[in-house]
Design a protein around this motif. Structure first.
Motif, PDB file in Angstrom:
ATOM      1  N   PRO A   1       0.802  -1.230   0.000  1.00  0.00           N
ATOM      2  CA  PRO A   1       0.000   0.000   0.000  1.00  0.00           C
ATOM      3  C   PRO A   1       0.834   1.278   0.000  1.00  0.00           C
ATOM      4  CG  PRO A   1      -0.844  -1.594   1.591  1.00  0.00           C
ATOM      5  CD  PRO A   1       0.473  -2.097   1.132  1.00  0.00           C
ATOM      6  N   ASP A   2       1.970   1.244   0.699  1.00  0.00           N
ATOM      7  CA  ASP A   2       2.800   2.449   0.795  1.00  0.00           C
ATOM      8  C   ASP A   2       4.057   2.374  -0.052  1.00  0.00           C
ATOM      9  OD1 ASP A   2       4.294   0.609   2.162  1.00  0.00           O
ATOM     10  OD2 ASP A   2       4.209   1.630   4.106  1.00  0.00           O
ATOM     11  N   GLY A   3       4.197   1.311  -0.840  1.00  0.00           N
ATOM     12  CA  GLY A   3       5.365   1.184  -1.698  1.00  0.00           C
ATOM     13  C   GLY A   3       6.579   0.590  -1.037  1.00  0.00           C
ATOM     14  N   THR A   4       6.463   0.236   0.246  1.00  0.00           N
ATOM     15  CA  THR A   4       7.609  -0.341   0.958  1.00  0.00           C
ATOM     16  C   THR A   4       7.234  -1.644   1.653  1.00  0.00           C
ATOM     17  OG1 THR A   4       7.104   1.068   2.872  1.00  0.00           O
ATOM     18  CG2 THR A   4       8.744   1.894   1.287  1.00  0.00           C
ATOM     19  N   ALA A   5       6.376  -1.555   2.657  1.00  0.00           N
ATOM     20  CA  ALA A   5       5.996  -2.738   3.428  1.00  0.00           C
ATOM     21  C   ALA A   5       4.906  -3.522   2.702  1.00  0.00           C
ATOM     22  CB  ALA A   5       5.495  -2.327   4.816  1.00  0.00           C
ATOM     23  N   PRO A   6       4.938  -4.853   2.828  1.00  0.00           N
ATOM     24  CA  PRO A   6       3.889  -5.659   2.182  1.00  0.00           C
ATOM     25  C   PRO A   6       2.534  -5.417   2.828  1.00  0.00           C
ATOM     26  CG  PRO A   6       5.286  -7.032   3.569  1.00  0.00           C
ATOM     27  CD  PRO A   6       5.939  -5.696   3.520  1.00  0.00           C
ATOM     28  N   GLY A   7       1.484  -5.625   2.032  1.00  0.00           N
ATOM     29  CA  GLY A   7       0.125  -5.485   2.547  1.00  0.00           C
ATOM     30  C   GLY A   7      -0.248  -6.677   3.419  1.00  0.00           C
ATOM     31  N   PRO A   8      -1.535  -6.829   3.732  1.00  0.00           N
ATOM     32  CA  PRO A   8      -1.945  -7.874   4.675  1.00  0.00           C
ATOM     33  C   PRO A   8      -2.014  -9.276   4.076  1.00  0.00           C
ATOM     34  CG  PRO A   8      -3.847  -6.633   3.904  1.00  0.00           C
ATOM     35  CD  PRO A   8      -2.643  -5.953   3.329  1.00  0.00           C
ATOM     36  N   ALA A   9      -1.921  -9.411   2.755  1.00  0.00           N
ATOM     37  CA  ALA A   9      -2.122 -10.720   2.125  1.00  0.00           C
ATOM     38  C   ALA A   9      -1.146 -11.761   2.655  1.00  0.00           C
ATOM     39  CB  ALA A   9      -1.983 -10.596   0.609  1.00  0.00           C
ATOM     40  N   PHE A  10      -1.681 -12.844   3.155  1.00  0.00           N
ATOM     41  CA  PHE A  10      -0.918 -13.997   3.634  1.00  0.00           C
ATOM     42  C   PHE A  10       0.063 -13.625   4.752  1.00  0.00           C
ATOM     43  CE2 PHE A  10      -2.761 -15.622  -0.182  1.00  0.00           C
ATOM     44  CZ  PHE A  10      -2.964 -16.973   0.072  1.00  0.00           C
ATOM     45  N   LYS A  11      -0.276 -12.583   5.496  1.00  0.00           N
ATOM     46  CA  LYS A  11       0.535 -12.269   6.669  1.00  0.00           C
ATOM     47  C   LYS A  11       0.274 -13.327   7.735  1.00  0.00           C
ATOM     48  CE  LYS A  11       1.524  -8.784  10.187  1.00  0.00           C
ATOM     49  NZ  LYS A  11       1.155  -7.479  10.766  1.00  0.00           N
ATOM     50  N   ILE A  12       1.330 -13.912   8.239  1.00  0.00           N
ATOM     51  CA  ILE A  12       1.221 -14.911   9.298  1.00  0.00           C
ATOM     52  C   ILE A  12       1.255 -14.187  10.632  1.00  0.00           C
ATOM     53  CG2 ILE A  12       2.207 -16.988  10.293  1.00  0.00           C
ATOM     54  CD1 ILE A  12       1.092 -17.324   7.453  1.00  0.00           C
ATOM     55  N   ASP A  13       0.206 -14.381  11.419  1.00  0.00           N
ATOM     56  CA  ASP A  13       0.075 -13.642  12.666  1.00  0.00           C
ATOM     57  C   ASP A  13      -0.344 -14.579  13.783  1.00  0.00           C
ATOM     58  OD1 ASP A  13       0.163 -11.444  14.296  1.00  0.00           O
ATOM     59  OD2 ASP A  13      -1.118 -10.212  13.017  1.00  0.00           O
ATOM     60  N   LEU A  14      -0.188 -14.092  15.026  1.00  0.00           N
ATOM     61  CA  LEU A  14      -0.594 -14.886  16.179  1.00  0.00           C
ATOM     62  C   LEU A  14      -2.121 -14.961  16.220  1.00  0.00           C
ATOM     63  CD1 LEU A  14       1.818 -13.425  18.890  1.00  0.00           C
ATOM     64  CD2 LEU A  14       2.107 -15.499  17.525  1.00  0.00           C
ATOM     65  N   PRO A  15      -2.659 -16.065  16.722  1.00  0.00           N
ATOM     66  CA  PRO A  15      -4.121 -16.187  16.798  1.00  0.00           C
ATOM     67  C   PRO A  15      -4.697 -15.266  17.862  1.00  0.00           C
ATOM     68  CG  PRO A  15      -3.075 -18.047  17.882  1.00  0.00           C
ATOM     69  CD  PRO A  15      -1.967 -17.273  17.231  1.00  0.00           C
ATOM     70  N   GLN A  16      -5.958 -14.942  17.700  1.00  0.00           N
ATOM     71  CA  GLN A  16      -6.638 -14.128  18.693  1.00  0.00           C
ATOM     72  C   GLN A  16      -6.968 -14.969  19.918  1.00  0.00           C
ATOM     73  OE1 GLN A  16      -9.995 -12.687  16.471  1.00  0.00           O
ATOM     74  NE2 GLN A  16      -8.843 -11.027  15.517  1.00  0.00           N
ATOM     75  N   ALA A  17      -7.317 -14.307  21.008  1.00  0.00           N
ATOM     76  CA  ALA A  17      -7.658 -15.009  22.247  1.00  0.00           C
ATOM     77  C   ALA A  17      -8.811 -15.972  21.994  1.00  0.00           C
ATOM     78  CB  ALA A  17      -8.046 -13.997  23.320  1.00  0.00           C
ATOM     79  N   GLY A  18      -8.650 -17.202  22.453  1.00  0.00           N
ATOM     80  CA  GLY A  18      -9.659 -18.226  22.260  1.00  0.00           C
ATOM     81  C   GLY A  18      -9.489 -19.027  20.986  1.00  0.00           C
ATOM     82  N   GLU A  19      -8.541 -18.628  20.128  1.00  0.00           N
ATOM     83  CA  GLU A  19      -8.311 -19.338  18.868  1.00  0.00           C
ATOM     84  C   GLU A  19      -6.939 -20.002  18.828  1.00  0.00           C
ATOM     85  OE1 GLU A  19      -8.824 -16.420  15.819  1.00  0.00           O
ATOM     86  OE2 GLU A  19     -11.007 -16.651  15.753  1.00  0.00           O
ATOM     87  N   GLU A  20      -6.349 -20.207  20.004  1.00  0.00           N
ATOM     88  CA  GLU A  20      -4.982 -20.735  20.042  1.00  0.00           C
ATOM     89  C   GLU A  20      -4.861 -22.100  19.369  1.00  0.00           C
ATOM     90  OE1 GLU A  20      -5.344 -17.644  23.104  1.00  0.00           O
ATOM     91  OE2 GLU A  20      -6.550 -19.402  22.563  1.00  0.00           O
ATOM     92  N   ASP A  21      -5.940 -22.890  19.368  1.00  0.00           N
ATOM     93  CA  ASP A  21      -5.877 -24.205  18.716  1.00  0.00           C
ATOM     94  C   ASP A  21      -5.689 -24.075  17.206  1.00  0.00           C
ATOM     95  OD1 ASP A  21      -6.209 -25.416  21.135  1.00  0.00           O
ATOM     96  OD2 ASP A  21      -8.342 -25.827  20.904  1.00  0.00           O
ATOM     97  N   GLY A  22      -6.030 -22.911  16.670  1.00  0.00           N
ATOM     98  CA  GLY A  22      -5.817 -22.680  15.248  1.00  0.00           C
ATOM     99  C   GLY A  22      -4.385 -22.389  14.886  1.00  0.00           C
TER     100      GLY A  22
END
Length: 452
Positions: free
Chosen positions: A59-80
């Motif tokens: 989006p800004d010409g430097t950092a990648p956008g959100p596509a396929f960003k690997i992130d920590l699960p939200q609270a309650g979704e740790e099994d995912g």
């Protein structure tokens, strides 16, 4: 791909630009398929030249956008285990599209049975490949107005976010090391030497029936065929590599309503004698899980057929377990006979497929009607046959021969025609106490080309 076609004519080495239909000439399905393959090759090559081996719009010409960003699960979704960002990520010219917001690693549509990994440091990467889809796998491609017959099939781009804690020799699962030496990882995930095959039509010294075939012919079959040789059990599995073969490109399949043990209930009765199963037919039990995980299905012989009741039931020699209908099970027919083999005849293996290794000195194996193949020895250093890899070649009655590349010594040894995988690194992930605790992003962003 297991399509019911007469041949695959696209050859990148010829550098054809387009297919031109000529007036008054016969047009074959292979011509249209080749035109699509030419266009697809150029589009993917252009995308890779512009984007590079992998990347997502920035989006800004430097950092990648959100596509396929690997992130920590939200609270309650740790099994995912992890979350996968929504959007489009390009891998070697192929557009991988995740339409789900915050997709969990364990809920991927094309990667079944993904469980939580053990504690450790893992590389999260994209595994991308093309899957053939017929009406047997997806009934929506069928035109119901025709009353049952299928028409064209499709292919689908499969993407899978996988985790591995194994590294190539001399490399380690470290963000800096992976980014700097990704070519080593690609060679590790898909070895360059997946085995070679040569094929020919050779009449040999058997009895000749001049009324059936030309006395000078190598191929003695009565019909034009598209032969397919496919690796069943790979080098990384338990046991020696094995293969199966088909004279119809493995395209004869029978979707199942249900499968329980040795009883398989067909969704639809066979429409003609050519595709109908018979007692003694060899079938492979496959479904979405085995296909998407790259695993061979169990092979079995048809022992009986019960078509007198409400259900069309095929009885099998092997207990294939229970496969629910939502996994879209089906029987794929293969054509090698029920013999133990020996000499130039392929030897039957313990999985009911045929052994890649051959005891005869020449290495040539006879399939049928003068068709012979020769595998690169699986005992050679670095050779790793992979389940699902295949070769195809047309056999023609008009020439009494097959179409196969030649070199100065005869039939050329060629690598598999597919299935080709491409890969891209996404992140290095640390799992502690059964939960993801650290994620180091490895994605690459690119600036969109815009007209001022």
């Amino acid at each position: 791909m297991h399509a019911d076609v007469e041949r695959f004519s696209f050859d990148q080495r010829k550098h054809f630009l387009r297919v031109i239909q000529q007036q008054g000439r016969v047009t074959l399905p292979a011509d249209g398929n080749e035109q699509v393959a030419i266009l697809l090759h150029h589009l993917q090559a252009l995308a890779e030249d512009l984007i590079g081996p992998y990347g997502t719009p920035s989006p800004d010409g430097t950092a990648p956008g959100p596509a396929f960003k690997i992130d920590l699960p939200q609270a309650g979704e740790e099994d995912g285990v992890l979350r996968i960002g929504r959007g489009r990520y390009w891998v070697h010219g192929r557009a991988c599209e995740n339409d789900a917001e915050n997709l969990l690693l364990t809920a991927q549509p094309d990667l079944p049975t993904t469980g939580a990994p053990n504690d450790g440091t893992y590389l999260a990467y994209l595994d991308v490949w093309e899957r053939h889809i017929s009406a047997a796998e997806d009934d929506t491609v069928r035109e119901v107005a025709l009353g049952g017959p299928d028409t064209c099939s499709r292919t689908r781009l499969v993407w899978q976010v996988r985790l591995t804690d194994s590294a190539p020799p001399g490399r380690q699962v470290d963000a800096t090391d992976v980014a700097a030496h990704w070519s080593d990882w690609e060679a590790f995930l898909q070895p360059a030497d997946r085995g070679l095959l040569a094929a020919r039509a050779n009449r040999g010294t058997g009895p000749l029936e001049p009324c059936v075939a030309d006395p000078t012919a190598g191929y003695l079959g009565p019909e034009n065929q598209l032969y397919r040789v496919q690796i069943h059990r790979g080098s990384d599995d338990i046991g020696d590599p094995t293969f199966t073969w088909s004279r119809d490109n493995g395209s004869v399949v029978h979707p199942l309503l249900r499968l329980a043990g040795t009883s398989a209930v067909l969704r639809d009765p066979p429409r003609d004698k050519r595709t109908a199963l018979a007692v003694g037919s060899l079938v492979e039990v496959v479904d979405d899980h085995s296909t998407l995980l790259g695993r061979p299905g169990p092979l079995a012989r048809v022992t009986d057929i019960d078509d007198e009741g409400e259900d069309y039931v095929v009885h099998l020699s092997t207990d294939a377990g229970i496969i629910e209908a939502d996994r879209r099970p089906m029987l794929r027919r293969w054509d090698h006979p029920d013999v133990d083999g020996g000499g130039e005849v392929p030897q039957r293996a313990d999985d009911d497929a045929l052994r890649v290794a051959t005891p005869n000195e020449t290495g040539w194996l006879t399939l049928e009607d003068g068709i012979q193949i020769r595998f690169q020895s699986p005992s050679q250093s670095g050779v790793r046959y992979r389940t699902g890899d295949y070769w195809t070649f047309p056999a023609r009655t008009a020439t009494g021969d097959i179409t196969w590349p030649q070199d100065t010594t005869g039939p050329a040894d060629v690598p598999p025609h597919g299935i080709d995988h491409v890969y891209a690194p996404l992140a290095v992930v640390v799992i502690t106490g059964g939960k993801a605790t650290t994620v180091n992003d490895l994605r690459v962003g690119f600036s969109s080309v815009r007209v001022p």
